[in-house]
Write a protein that holds these residues in place. Structure first.
Motif, PDB file in Angstrom:
ATOM      1  N   ASP A 142       0.829  -1.211   0.000  1.00  0.00           N
ATOM      2  CA  ASP A 142       0.000   0.000   0.000  1.00  0.00           C
ATOM      3  C   ASP A 142       0.863   1.262   0.000  1.00  0.00           C
ATOM      4  OD1 ASP A 142      -2.183  -1.612   0.033  1.00  0.00           O
ATOM      5  OD2 ASP A 142      -2.737  -1.251   2.111  1.00  0.00           O
ATOM      6  N   LEU A 143       1.916   1.260   0.830  1.00  0.00           N
ATOM      7  CA  LEU A 143       2.799   2.427   0.879  1.00  0.00           C
ATOM      8  C   LEU A 143       3.517   2.632  -0.446  1.00  0.00           C
ATOM      9  CD1 LEU A 143       4.354   1.997   4.450  1.00  0.00           C
ATOM     10  CD2 LEU A 143       2.613   3.621   3.735  1.00  0.00           C
ATOM     11  N   ALA A 144       3.931   1.533  -1.075  1.00  0.00           N
ATOM     12  CA  ALA A 144       4.577   1.629  -2.388  1.00  0.00           C
ATOM     13  C   ALA A 144       3.615   2.200  -3.423  1.00  0.00           C
ATOM     14  CB  ALA A 144       5.084   0.255  -2.823  1.00  0.00           C
ATOM     15  N   CYS A 145       2.358   1.776  -3.357  1.00  0.00           N
ATOM     16  CA  CYS A 145       1.355   2.281  -4.298  1.00  0.00           C
ATOM     17  C   CYS A 145       1.076   3.764  -4.077  1.00  0.00           C
ATOM     18  CB  CYS A 145       0.056   1.480  -4.167  1.00  0.00           C
ATOM     19  SG  CYS A 145       0.179  -0.203  -4.789  1.00  0.00           S
ATOM     20  N   VAL A 146       1.057   4.193  -2.808  1.00  0.00           N
ATOM     21  CA  VAL A 146       0.880   5.619  -2.510  1.00  0.00           C
ATOM     22  C   VAL A 146       2.022   6.428  -3.131  1.00  0.00           C
ATOM     23  CG1 VAL A 146       0.912   7.327  -0.661  1.00  0.00           C
ATOM     24  CG2 VAL A 146      -0.484   5.280  -0.429  1.00  0.00           C
ATOM     25  N   LEU A 147       3.246   5.904  -3.040  1.00  0.00           N
ATOM     26  CA  LEU A 147       4.401   6.575  -3.635  1.00  0.00           C
ATOM     27  C   LEU A 147       4.257   6.660  -5.155  1.00  0.00           C
ATOM     28  CD1 LEU A 147       7.202   7.830  -3.231  1.00  0.00           C
ATOM     29  CD2 LEU A 147       8.178   5.529  -3.433  1.00  0.00           C
ATOM     30  N   VAL A 148       3.769   5.582  -5.765  1.00  0.00           N
ATOM     31  CA  VAL A 148       3.557   5.582  -7.222  1.00  0.00           C
ATOM     32  C   VAL A 148       2.500   6.619  -7.609  1.00  0.00           C
ATOM     33  CG1 VAL A 148       2.756   4.214  -9.196  1.00  0.00           C
ATOM     34  CG2 VAL A 148       4.273   3.186  -7.505  1.00  0.00           C
ATOM     35  N   LEU A 149       1.431   6.713  -6.825  1.00  0.00           N
ATOM     36  CA  LEU A 149       0.386   7.701  -7.101  1.00  0.00           C
ATOM     37  C   LEU A 149       0.948   9.126  -7.058  1.00  0.00           C
ATOM     38  CD1 LEU A 149      -2.598   6.263  -5.016  1.00  0.00           C
ATOM     39  CD2 LEU A 149      -2.394   6.313  -7.499  1.00  0.00           C
ATOM     40  N   VAL A 150       1.911   9.353  -6.177  1.00  0.00           N
ATOM     41  CA  VAL A 150       2.513  10.676  -6.054  1.00  0.00           C
ATOM     42  C   VAL A 150       3.421  10.980  -7.245  1.00  0.00           C
ATOM     43  CG1 VAL A 150       4.169  12.033  -4.709  1.00  0.00           C
ATOM     44  CG2 VAL A 150       2.375  10.745  -3.547  1.00  0.00           C
ATOM     45  N   LEU A 151       4.190   9.985  -7.688  1.00  0.00           N
ATOM     46  CA  LEU A 151       5.200  10.208  -8.718  1.00  0.00           C
ATOM     47  C   LEU A 151       4.664  10.088 -10.140  1.00  0.00           C
ATOM     48  CD1 LEU A 151       8.254   8.304  -7.183  1.00  0.00           C
ATOM     49  CD2 LEU A 151       7.867  10.760  -7.265  1.00  0.00           C
ATOM     50  N   LEU A 152       3.525   9.431 -10.316  1.00  0.00           N
ATOM     51  CA  LEU A 152       3.033   9.187 -11.671  1.00  0.00           C
ATOM     52  C   LEU A 152       2.736  10.469 -12.459  1.00  0.00           C
ATOM     53  CD1 LEU A 152       2.596   6.746 -13.440  1.00  0.00           C
ATOM     54  CD2 LEU A 152       0.228   6.620 -12.647  1.00  0.00           C
ATOM     55  N   PRO A 153       2.031  11.469 -11.887  1.00  0.00           N
ATOM     56  CA  PRO A 153       1.746  12.681 -12.677  1.00  0.00           C
ATOM     57  C   PRO A 153       2.986  13.409 -13.201  1.00  0.00           C
ATOM     58  CG  PRO A 153       0.270  12.551 -10.803  1.00  0.00           C
ATOM     59  CD  PRO A 153       1.284  11.474 -10.613  1.00  0.00           C
ATOM     60  N   PRO A 154       4.026  13.668 -12.372  1.00  0.00           N
ATOM     61  CA  PRO A 154       5.195  14.358 -12.937  1.00  0.00           C
ATOM     62  C   PRO A 154       5.997  13.510 -13.921  1.00  0.00           C
ATOM     63  CG  PRO A 154       5.611  13.745 -10.652  1.00  0.00           C
ATOM     64  CD  PRO A 154       4.160  13.509 -10.908  1.00  0.00           C
ATOM     65  N   LEU A 155       5.833  12.202 -13.877  1.00  0.00           N
ATOM     66  CA  LEU A 155       6.561  11.315 -14.779  1.00  0.00           C
ATOM     67  C   LEU A 155       5.794  10.998 -16.052  1.00  0.00           C
ATOM     68  CD1 LEU A 155       8.018   8.726 -12.215  1.00  0.00           C
ATOM     69  CD2 LEU A 155       9.332  10.363 -13.582  1.00  0.00           C
ATOM     70  N   VAL A 156       4.637  11.638 -16.237  1.00  0.00           N
ATOM     71  CA  VAL A 156       3.744  11.236 -17.316  1.00  0.00           C
ATOM     72  C   VAL A 156       4.391  11.391 -18.691  1.00  0.00           C
ATOM     73  CG1 VAL A 156       2.544  13.417 -17.812  1.00  0.00           C
ATOM     74  CG2 VAL A 156       1.278  11.310 -17.872  1.00  0.00           C
ATOM     75  N   GLY A 157       5.184  12.460 -18.899  1.00  0.00           N
ATOM     76  CA  GLY A 157       5.853  12.643 -20.180  1.00  0.00           C
ATOM     77  C   GLY A 157       6.930  11.605 -20.411  1.00  0.00           C
ATOM     78  N   PHE A 158       7.690  11.295 -19.366  1.00  0.00           N
ATOM     79  CA  PHE A 158       8.746  10.295 -19.450  1.00  0.00           C
ATOM     80  C   PHE A 158       8.184   8.911 -19.769  1.00  0.00           C
ATOM     81  CE2 PHE A 158      11.537   7.242 -17.154  1.00  0.00           C
ATOM     82  CZ  PHE A 158      12.679   7.406 -17.930  1.00  0.00           C
ATOM     83  N   LEU A 159       6.967   8.646 -19.275  1.00  0.00           N
ATOM     84  CA  LEU A 159       6.338   7.339 -19.484  1.00  0.00           C
ATOM     85  C   LEU A 159       5.534   7.267 -20.787  1.00  0.00           C
ATOM     86  CD1 LEU A 159       5.062   6.712 -15.840  1.00  0.00           C
ATOM     87  CD2 LEU A 159       7.054   5.695 -16.935  1.00  0.00           C
ATOM     88  N   GLY A 160       5.555   8.338 -21.567  1.00  0.00           N
ATOM     89  CA  GLY A 160       4.860   8.316 -22.853  1.00  0.00           C
ATOM     90  C   GLY A 160       3.395   8.664 -22.766  1.00  0.00           C
ATOM     91  N   GLY A 161       2.989   9.389 -21.705  1.00  0.00           N
ATOM     92  CA  GLY A 161       1.585   9.759 -21.554  1.00  0.00           C
ATOM     93  C   GLY A 161       1.170  10.865 -22.502  1.00  0.00           C
ATOM     94  N   THR A 162      -0.123  11.031 -22.684  1.00  0.00           N
ATOM     95  CA  THR A 162      -0.673  12.039 -23.592  1.00  0.00           C
ATOM     96  C   THR A 162      -1.466  13.093 -22.839  1.00  0.00           C
ATOM     97  OG1 THR A 162      -2.666  10.693 -23.939  1.00  0.00           O
ATOM     98  CG2 THR A 162      -0.838  10.396 -25.472  1.00  0.00           C
ATOM     99  N   SER A 163      -1.351  13.122 -21.512  1.00  0.00           N
ATOM    100  CA  SER A 163      -2.108  14.082 -20.700  1.00  0.00           C
ATOM    101  C   SER A 163      -1.594  15.495 -20.924  1.00  0.00           C
ATOM    102  CB  SER A 163      -1.994  13.719 -19.216  1.00  0.00           C
ATOM    103  OG  SER A 163      -2.491  14.752 -18.413  1.00  0.00           O
TER     104      SER A 163
END
Length: 573
Positions: free
Chosen positions: A158-179
């Motif tokens: 759960d704690l790891a998932c919370v960390l992912v939720l925090v980091l996912l938005p700023p990493l969206v371009g690096f991960l190939g997102g279209t947001s």
């Protein structure tokens, strides 16, 4: 007069269909959670007939996420996690990494972007806390060592998932997102640094200010004597802090609600807060799962059956085998390894939250969300049957494998006291069962007075730590006679049951009485009915008030061992 009642129809349809299907699925021994997801499919746009308002349902589901995460934080105990950190922390991290890699390889074979595969793999790696707790409760294993390891493992996930939720938005371009987040054009390190700085500021504010203000607020509300005001304060705190974290610190609703619950736990009213907010948390949790079901396209089961089968294989077999190997590698018995492994053979609420965020950011394709939902539906439905097959499977393996028999017979050096244990710990001592918050306070008081005691504790790692600090301790469940025998209960002056409402407390009392008829027994009890029954029987001294529990039990024990009474009062009180 024409009224827009889409909110009412969405809630009434969601609750009504979820109730019917929840009962139906429970009757056939499948978790009601599956029924809630199917209810969402029925009232969603992918099936004919009535279609609920998806936009409203998604907002209601956000409230469900807030209250779910608030509940997780309210029950999150750093001490419980630290007690099993040696297995739960590395085990959860390695198991999540292995499941993520399998998910990425699967996504790569389908031609997805590596960023999509990463989010997809992480979504498949985290099991459902709700499903796990229900499975353990049905087997009376929540308070066992196996249950504690499984729950600790889930807390790390759960704690790891919370960390992912925090980091996912700023990493969206690096991960190939279209947001639209990508269009900001900021360097990656600046985006991540800004996000971590904002989140760190929020966490610091909660830990420094929140842990003082929120308990004080609960105390002020509790003084009014109004139950509805108390409930209102809990809900307003959970949702208000979650919203504030999102608006002021750019943190997720989930993170804000989690820390609200974790800080609220500092209050002495935390148990009441959990009880008062439980009905509302359960109600909105149902709406959360219904809204998730509304996003599911059942056609994926027909259009991509092999993909669904591969996803289920990773969840049910890949994660299970990885966890099994890891627990065995840490030299735990086969029974523990099987229980923990089967506990993790499903995915749930965090998988939906992660996959949903991935889709909204343009990182994960809609097909990925459907596959995650399909994997969750099937794995959750299968989990009770896998648990039911656990004991027969264990017996079958033991009957055919010498290696399995060796693993099951692993000698535990902490299951008995060392041969050089001093005599004072073997005759006239206190046997203290449970070394949690209450037990630790009692032990500290006994140390101060120089009263010898032996600790009996399920947590092997905790026993190992106590031994290193010179405390006489044995590892095991005190409901098993050999554990109390190893604690030398036959010659003890007192038995103190300091764990929280064990289901097998009566068995412990009966075992102690059989081995030492004159022993005094002091019991911690939170269940009012069981408390009254034990007091009526008059076979032991019972303490039930949580606020004065440690103080009352400690005072009683020290009084019995005060100089005038030492050695004179071994009879039951």
């Amino acid at each position: 007069m024409d009224h827009n009642i889409s909110l009412i129809t969405t809630i009434s349809a969601g609750f009504g269909v979820a109730l019917v299907l929840g009962i139906a699925f429970e009757r056939i021994k499948i978790p009601a959670l599956v029924g809630y997801l199917v209810a969402g499919i029925i009232i969603g746009p992918a099936t004919p007939g009535f279609v609920a308002d998806v936009h409203l349902a998604s907002q209601l589901s956000e409230i469900g996420v807030m209250l779910l995460m608030f509940g997780v934080g309210l029950h999150f105990s750093l001490n419980d996690l630290l007690a099993v950190k040696r297995i739960a922390l590395p085990g959860a991290v390695v198991q999540m990494a292995m499941a993520t890699v399998l998910g990425m390889l699967l996504a790569w074979s389908w031609g997805w972007h590596w960023g999509s595969g990463l989010v997809f793999g992480i979504s498949l790696s985290c099991a459902s806390t709700v499903v796990l707790l229900k499975a353990l409760e049905s087997r009376n294993e929540v308070e066992t060592m196996n249950g504690r390891i499984a729950v600790g493992w889930l807390v790390v996930e759960d704690l790891a998932c919370v960390l992912v939720l925090v980091l996912l938005p700023p990493l969206v371009g690096f991960l190939g997102g279209t947001s639209a987040v990508v269009s900001e054009g900021k360097p990656l390190w600046i985006a991540i640094g800004k996000t971590l700085l904002q989140v760190s500021a929020f966490i610091a504010l909660m830990l420094i200010v929140g842990r003082r203000v929120l308990p004080w607020l609960l105390w002020q509300v509790a003084r009014t004597g109004s139950r509805e005001l108390f409930t209102l304060s809990i809900v307003a705190t959970a949702i208000g802090i979650a919203y504030g974290a999102s608006e002021l610190f750019s943190a997720s609703f989930a993170l804000g609600a989690f820390f609200a619950g974790m800080v609220m736990r500092e209050s002495k009213f935390s148990h009441r807060a959990a009880q008062e907010s439980l009905p509302l948390r359960d109600a909105f949790s149902v709406l959360f799962f219904v809204s998730v079901g509304m996003l599911f396209e059942p056609s994926v089961l027909i259009d991509a059956p092999m993909q669904v089968a591969c996803v289920v294989a990773i969840i049910v077999f890949g994660k299970t085998l990885a966890a099994l190997a890891l627990v065995i590698a840490f030299r735990y018995p086969l029974n523990t390894a099987l229980t923990v492994a089967v506990s993790l053979a499903q995915i749930g609420e965090f998988s939906f939250i992660l996959a949903g965020l991935g889709v909204s950011l343009g990182v994960l394709p809609a097909e990925g969300m459907n596959l995650v939902l399909a994997g969750a539906l099937i794995s959750i439905a299968l989990n009770p049957f896998i648990f039911a097959a656990l004991n027969p499977l264990r017996s079958w393996i033991l009957s055919r494998s010498e290696l399995a028999r060796q693993l099951e017979r692993r000698d535990d050096p902490y299951a008995e006291l060392p041969e050089d244990t001093e005599r004072k710990y073997l005759d006239g001592q206190v046997v203290l069962v449970g070394y949690g918050k209450i037990g630790e306070q009692i032990a500290g008081a006994l140390d101060t007075r120089g009263i010898p005691y032996v600790v009996a504790e399920r947590n092997r790692d905790l026993v190992e730590g106590l031994r290193k600090n010179g405390v006489a301790a044995v590892s095991g469940n005190a409901a098993d006679p050999p554990v109390l025998i190893q604690a030398h209960i036959a010659n003890a002056a007192m038995l103190v049951l300091a764990m929280s409402d064990p289901l097998d407390i009566r068995l412990m009392i009966e075992t102690a009485r059989a081995l030492n008829p004159d022993i005094e027994i002091v019991v911690r009890m939170q269940n009012d009915d069981a408390c009254q029954l034990l007091r009526k029987e008059g076979t032991c001294t019972v303490f039930a008030c949580e606020e004065e529990l440690a103080k009352g039990m400690t005072g009683h024990i020290l009084h019995r061992f005060s100089p005038p009474n030492l050695g004179a009062e071994h009879s039951h009180g």
